[in-house]
Design an enzyme around this catalytic site. Structure first.
Site, PDB file in Angstrom:
ATOM      1  N   ASP A  13      -9.175  47.611 -23.294  1.00  0.00           N
ATOM      2  CA  ASP A  13     -10.218  47.617 -24.333  1.00  0.00           C
ATOM      3  C   ASP A  13     -10.169  48.830 -25.274  1.00  0.00           C
ATOM      4  OD1 ASP A  13     -10.859  45.405 -22.843  1.00  0.00           O
ATOM      5  OD2 ASP A  13     -12.919  45.991 -22.418  1.00  0.00           O
ATOM      6  N   LYS A 111     -10.799  38.714 -22.737  1.00  0.00           N
ATOM      7  CA  LYS A 111     -11.780  38.422 -21.686  1.00  0.00           C
ATOM      8  C   LYS A 111     -13.189  38.452 -22.255  1.00  0.00           C
ATOM      9  CE  LYS A 111     -11.804  43.267 -20.494  1.00  0.00           C
ATOM     10  NZ  LYS A 111     -13.168  43.520 -20.980  1.00  0.00           N
ATOM     11  N   CYS A 156     -15.363  48.474 -17.791  1.00  0.00           N
ATOM     12  CA  CYS A 156     -14.178  47.604 -17.736  1.00  0.00           C
ATOM     13  C   CYS A 156     -13.008  48.210 -16.963  1.00  0.00           C
ATOM     14  CB  CYS A 156     -13.785  47.195 -19.148  1.00  0.00           C
ATOM     15  SG  CYS A 156     -15.032  46.086 -19.867  1.00  0.00           S
TER      16      CYS A 156
END
Ligand code: VGL
Ligand code: ZN
Length: 214
Positions: A13, A111, A156
């Site tokens: 990310d 995701k 995450c």
């Protein structure tokens, strides 16, 4: 000296919305970019993730009447922190940071694409049942050890590292290649859970220095 087929660098990310000035800014999130660029050169196998939500996603406070960002609510699959609208599919905020250099990354896992389910983890959605396919991909490529870097340490990155362990991989979090959101003690809690699960806590200099001869 570089990491071979048994090792994978998982870059999590590193997206504009998590950078300073972004929709869900992680403090000093941009500082991970040069560190990850150095690490990526030492890994033959790099996988990248993108948080990739549809408009109106269940993790957005704006999707729940009267709710505010950073409050927690109960959703059918469990507790969910509500976030500002972030990483909406195909928006500039969802794009990878322009300074990220991992040209040889071969897989991008997107995701959080189911409207009603969040997915902090690169392996498993927040319903703890729906898999992304990453474990199978890594296994088919002979990967045994996953090194995690990116944003955010306590969400995450941590969830991905825990799920890597749960899926039977060795796992490490490269601390200085990550930055945290740190909401109500979430960072300390994450490090405790990571340690309890047997996830190594390492520094990029040590990872680079330990690169195996191949
Ligand atoms: C993340 C909160 C919401 C992360 C993603 O990348 O850590 N955190 N969506
Ligand atoms: Zn998200």
């Amino acid at each position: 000296m570089s990491y071979g087929a048994q090792d994978c660098l998982l870059v999590i990310d590193v997206q504009n919305d998590f950078m300073p000035g972004g929709a869900l800014a992680v403090p000093r999130g941009d500082e991970v970019v040069p560190v990850i660029n150095r690490l990526a050169q030492a890994f033959a196998h790099v996988v990248v993730t993108q948080d990739w939500h549809p408009a109106g996603h269940a993790s957005f406070a704006a999707s729940h009447a009267g709710a505010q960002p950073f409050q927690t609510i109960a959703l059918p699959y469990g507790e969910q922190v509500l976030w500002p609208v972030h990483c909406v599919q195909d928006t500039p905020g969802a794009a990878l940071h322009a300074g990220l250099r991992a040209p040889h990354a071969r897989l991008v896992i997107r995701k959080g694409h189911h409207r009603d389910v969040d997915s902090y983890s690169a392996f498993m959605e927040a319903d703890r049942a729906t898999r992304t396919g990453l474990a199978g991909y890594l296994r088919e490529h002979g990967v045994r050890r996953v090194f995690c870097a990116g944003l955010a340490t306590d969400y995450c990155v941590a969830w991905s590292a825990l799920d890597a362990r749960a899926a039977g991989f060795e796992a490490a979090v490269i601390e200085d290649a990550c930055r945290a959101i740190d909401l109500d003690g979430s960072l300390a809690r994450a490090w405790q859970e990571l340690a309890a699960a047997g996830v190594q806590r390492v520094q990029s200099a040590d990872v680079l220095a330990a690169a195996p001869a191949r």
